[in-house]
Design an enzyme around this catalytic site. Sequence first.
Site, mmCIF file in Angstrom:
data_model
loop_
_atom_site.group_PDB
_atom_site.id
_atom_site.type_symbol
_atom_site.label_atom_id
_atom_site.label_comp_id
_atom_site.label_asym_id
_atom_site.label_seq_id
_atom_site.Cartn_x
_atom_site.Cartn_y
_atom_site.Cartn_z
ATOM 1 N N GLU A 1 -7.068 4.418 7.348
ATOM 2 C CA GLU A 1 -6.963 5.866 7.104
ATOM 3 C C GLU A 1 -8.216 6.408 6.427
ATOM 4 O O GLU A 1 -8.594 7.564 6.641
ATOM 5 C CB GLU A 1 -5.686 6.165 6.294
ATOM 6 C CG GLU A 1 -4.457 6.044 7.192
ATOM 7 C CD GLU A 1 -3.237 5.424 6.538
ATOM 8 O OE1 GLU A 1 -3.121 5.492 5.305
ATOM 9 O OE2 GLU A 1 -2.403 4.864 7.282
ATOM 10 N N SER B 1 2.851 -2.102 10.378
ATOM 11 C CA SER B 1 4.289 -2.053 10.690
ATOM 12 C C SER B 1 5.028 -3.351 10.364
ATOM 13 O O SER B 1 5.979 -3.710 11.047
ATOM 14 C CB SER B 1 4.508 -1.653 12.155
ATOM 15 O OG SER B 1 4.043 -0.330 12.378
ATOM 16 N N HIS C 1 -9.814 0.954 4.375
ATOM 17 C CA HIS C 1 -8.514 1.084 5.043
ATOM 18 C C HIS C 1 -8.670 2.006 6.251
ATOM 19 O O HIS C 1 -9.466 2.945 6.231
ATOM 20 C CB HIS C 1 -7.463 1.647 4.082
ATOM 21 C CG HIS C 1 -6.102 1.667 4.701
ATOM 22 N ND1 HIS C 1 -5.672 2.709 5.480
ATOM 23 C CD2 HIS C 1 -5.101 0.749 4.702
ATOM 24 C CE1 HIS C 1 -4.457 2.423 5.934
ATOM 25 N NE2 HIS C 1 -4.081 1.253 5.462
ATOM 26 N N GLU D 1 -5.820 -5.255 10.163
ATOM 27 C CA GLU D 1 -4.826 -4.227 10.457
ATOM 28 C C GLU D 1 -5.239 -3.478 11.716
ATOM 29 O O GLU D 1 -6.028 -2.526 11.639
ATOM 30 C CB GLU D 1 -4.731 -3.236 9.290
ATOM 31 C CG GLU D 1 -4.267 -3.846 7.999
ATOM 32 C CD GLU D 1 -3.661 -2.795 7.072
ATOM 33 O OE1 GLU D 1 -2.484 -2.922 6.741
ATOM 34 O OE2 GLU D 1 -4.364 -1.841 6.724
ATOM 35 N N GLY E 1 1.806 2.114 10.888
ATOM 36 C CA GLY E 1 2.749 3.224 10.830
ATOM 37 C C GLY E 1 3.357 3.602 12.168
ATOM 38 O O GLY E 1 3.949 4.671 12.303
ATOM 39 N N ASN F 1 0.861 -1.180 0.000
ATOM 40 C CA ASN F 1 0.000 0.000 0.000
ATOM 41 C C ASN F 1 0.900 1.233 0.000
ATOM 42 O O ASN F 1 1.499 1.561 1.006
ATOM 43 C CB ASN F 1 -0.897 -0.034 1.252
ATOM 44 C CG ASN F 1 -1.749 1.213 1.396
ATOM 45 O OD1 ASN F 1 -1.829 2.030 0.467
ATOM 46 N ND2 ASN F 1 -2.393 1.363 2.544
ATOM 47 N N LYS G 1 0.058 4.278 -0.263
ATOM 48 C CA LYS G 1 -0.605 5.465 0.312
ATOM 49 C C LYS G 1 -0.376 6.673 -0.616
ATOM 50 O O LYS G 1 -0.411 6.511 -1.829
ATOM 51 C CB LYS G 1 -0.111 5.693 1.741
ATOM 52 C CG LYS G 1 -0.265 4.403 2.575
ATOM 53 C CD LYS G 1 -0.122 4.589 4.044
ATOM 54 C CE LYS G 1 -0.314 3.235 4.726
ATOM 55 N NZ LYS G 1 -0.300 3.314 6.165
HETATM 56 P P1 PGA Z 1 2.419 0.318 7.620
HETATM 57 O O1 PGA Z 1 0.998 0.488 6.902
HETATM 58 O O2 PGA Z 1 3.030 -0.954 7.070
HETATM 59 O O3 PGA Z 1 3.194 1.533 7.215
HETATM 60 O O4 PGA Z 1 2.169 0.224 9.079
HETATM 61 C C1 PGA Z 1 0.161 -0.626 6.690
HETATM 62 C C2 PGA Z 1 -1.126 -0.169 6.060
HETATM 63 O O5 PGA Z 1 -1.628 0.903 6.412
HETATM 64 O O6 PGA Z 1 -1.699 -0.874 5.208
#
Ligand code: PGA
Length: 249
Positions: free
Chosen positions: A98, A210, A96, A168, A174, A9, A11
């Site tokens: 976010e 992460s 997701h 997740e 993150g 992803n 982003k």
């Molecule tokens: P991250 O993001 O690996 O940076 O924690 C995962 C995601 O949001 O899909």
Amino acid sequence: MRRLLFAANWKMHLGPDEARAYVKAFRARYNRREDREVWFFPPAVSVEAAAQTARDRGDLLVGTQDVYWEPKGAFTGAVSAPLALQAGARATLIGHSERRHVFGETDEDTRRKMGAALAAGLLPMLCVGETLAERDAGHTLAVVVRQLAAALSGVDGAALSRVVVAYEPVWAIGTGRTATPEDAGAVHREIRGWLHGRGAPAPRVLYGGSVNAKNAAALLAERELDGVLVGGASLDPEGWAQLVQTSAA
Ligand code: PGA
């Protein structure tokens, strides 16, 4: 054979030129393995560039990070599932964290997006997961099941088989904190059982939050994980190629 799915992803990173260079670099570093597939979720403006650069590699697939539920019309700024398909997307993220927590997307929104993605022939990757407060209150499973039930209400066995779920935990995204393989495994078992009970014979459940080159092996050693959804650690094509290439199945 256990077949793993590695999903990247990006982003809000990597424009079209960068996406082309990234996929070229990834292809140069990653030798196809039959026991895994790799999905990329670029920002919408880079989907076509990424999809074209990945075109002749059947093990690489490109998707969008979101879709709107209407197929077309006066919805400024939105991208529909049929438009994403035209740009070369074969999959889409839905719900997701976010989207839910930064943009205020609701369970009802995820249901409509799920329907639109399936109707257009995109493979939906539904993201679910609890916040830290919800986890601390012992509500992890209740939240995850509520998100599944909302997004997938009305989706039957055949369509359900095309849905991938990514667990997740919001507190792991993150932040550098991951769920332990055991904790993730326990939630995955619930998700798999839920999907099974509604007619998906072999649901795929990924873990995200992460994940990086250091912890991927330990997480993937947990057999409940069918793969990983990775943000930050997927942005460097060489590092990501190495992670995908070398993580044991
Ligand atoms: P991250 O993001 O690996 O940076 O924690 C995962 C995601 O949001 O899909």
